[in-house]
Design an enzyme around this catalytic site. Structure first.
Site, PDB file in Angstrom:
ATOM      1  N   HIS A  56       0.840  -1.200   0.000  1.00  0.00           N
ATOM      2  CA  HIS A  56       0.000   0.000   0.000  1.00  0.00           C
ATOM      3  C   HIS A  56       0.876   1.252   0.000  1.00  0.00           C
ATOM      4  O   HIS A  56       2.045   1.210   0.399  1.00  0.00           O
ATOM      5  CB  HIS A  56      -0.893   0.008   1.235  1.00  0.00           C
ATOM      6  CG  HIS A  56      -1.982  -1.013   1.203  1.00  0.00           C
ATOM      7  ND1 HIS A  56      -3.051  -0.960   2.063  1.00  0.00           N
ATOM      8  CD2 HIS A  56      -2.172  -2.106   0.428  1.00  0.00           C
ATOM      9  CE1 HIS A  56      -3.857  -1.976   1.828  1.00  0.00           C
ATOM     10  NE2 HIS A  56      -3.342  -2.696   0.831  1.00  0.00           N
ATOM     11  N   GLU A  58       0.920   3.842   1.917  1.00  0.00           N
ATOM     12  CA  GLU A  58       1.457   4.205   3.226  1.00  0.00           C
ATOM     13  C   GLU A  58       2.670   3.360   3.583  1.00  0.00           C
ATOM     14  O   GLU A  58       3.656   3.866   4.126  1.00  0.00           O
ATOM     15  CB  GLU A  58       0.399   4.017   4.328  1.00  0.00           C
ATOM     16  CG  GLU A  58      -0.842   4.838   4.141  1.00  0.00           C
ATOM     17  CD  GLU A  58      -1.960   4.103   3.427  1.00  0.00           C
ATOM     18  OE1 GLU A  58      -3.123   4.320   3.797  1.00  0.00           O
ATOM     19  OE2 GLU A  58      -1.674   3.318   2.492  1.00  0.00           O
ATOM     20  N   CYS A  86      -6.078   1.889   5.880  1.00  0.00           N
ATOM     21  CA  CYS A  86      -6.732   0.642   6.280  1.00  0.00           C
ATOM     22  C   CYS A  86      -6.160   0.217   7.641  1.00  0.00           C
ATOM     23  O   CYS A  86      -5.202   0.818   8.138  1.00  0.00           O
ATOM     24  CB  CYS A  86      -6.498  -0.440   5.225  1.00  0.00           C
ATOM     25  SG  CYS A  86      -4.804  -1.065   5.168  1.00  0.00           S
ATOM     26  N   CYS A  89      -2.337  -0.657   7.503  1.00  0.00           N
ATOM     27  CA  CYS A  89      -1.472   0.521   7.443  1.00  0.00           C
ATOM     28  C   CYS A  89      -1.521   1.301   8.753  1.00  0.00           C
ATOM     29  O   CYS A  89      -0.494   1.805   9.213  1.00  0.00           O
ATOM     30  CB  CYS A  89      -1.860   1.404   6.261  1.00  0.00           C
ATOM     31  SG  CYS A  89      -1.488   0.633   4.666  1.00  0.00           S
TER      32      CYS A  89
END
Length: 148
Positions: A56, A58, A86, A89
């Protein structure tokens, strides 16, 4: 420059990262990590490109920032991300002890707040909704294109 202007400046950089993801047919989420007014990490979704569910935006930005600083703690840093993190993360953000998290679009389906609002480090401050309309438009356009 006031804080809102600073936040918008760095969120625009996160939006640039999100557009890089879009160019790679990835979900258009981008992130930057800032320390002392300078970007020390950036990233965009690479889940499809790397066949990695943890890739992801992040995570990419946190890894880059930790590498830049030479340590795992990002206590004096701000993470700017185009969509609410999410739960995965958010956990990484908590472990990294990021001081401040700023996001654009809320994610009521997959955002961390659906599960718990106490995932981040206790001293982390949160600022949602920065350039929310631009961030939301990028996401809704992407998913509308998948349905066409």
């Amino acid at each position: 420059m006031e804080q809102r202007q600073i936040d918008e400046k760095f969120m625009r950089l996160a939006l640039n990262e999100a557009r890089k993801a879009l160019d790679q047919q990835e979900v258009p989420i981008g992130a930057v990590v800032v320390a002392d007014g300078a970007v020390i990490g950036r990233g965009h979704n690479l889940v499809e490109t790397l066949s990695d569910p943890t890739a992801h935006a992040e995570m990419q930005a946190l890894t880059a920032a930790a590498s830049t600083l030479g340590g795992k703690y990002l206590q004096k840093c701000t993470l700017y991300v185009t969509v609410e993190p999410c739960i995965m993360c958010a956990g990484a953000i908590g472990w990294a002890q990021v001081s401040r998290v700023v996001w654009g679009a809320d994610d009521p389906k997959r955002g961390y707040r659906r599960y718990s609002e106490s995932v981040f480090h206790p001293k982390t401050t949160v600022t949602p909704g920065v350039l929310a309309a631009e961030c939301e438009t990028l996401m809704t356009s992407f998913f509308a294109g998948l349905r066409d």
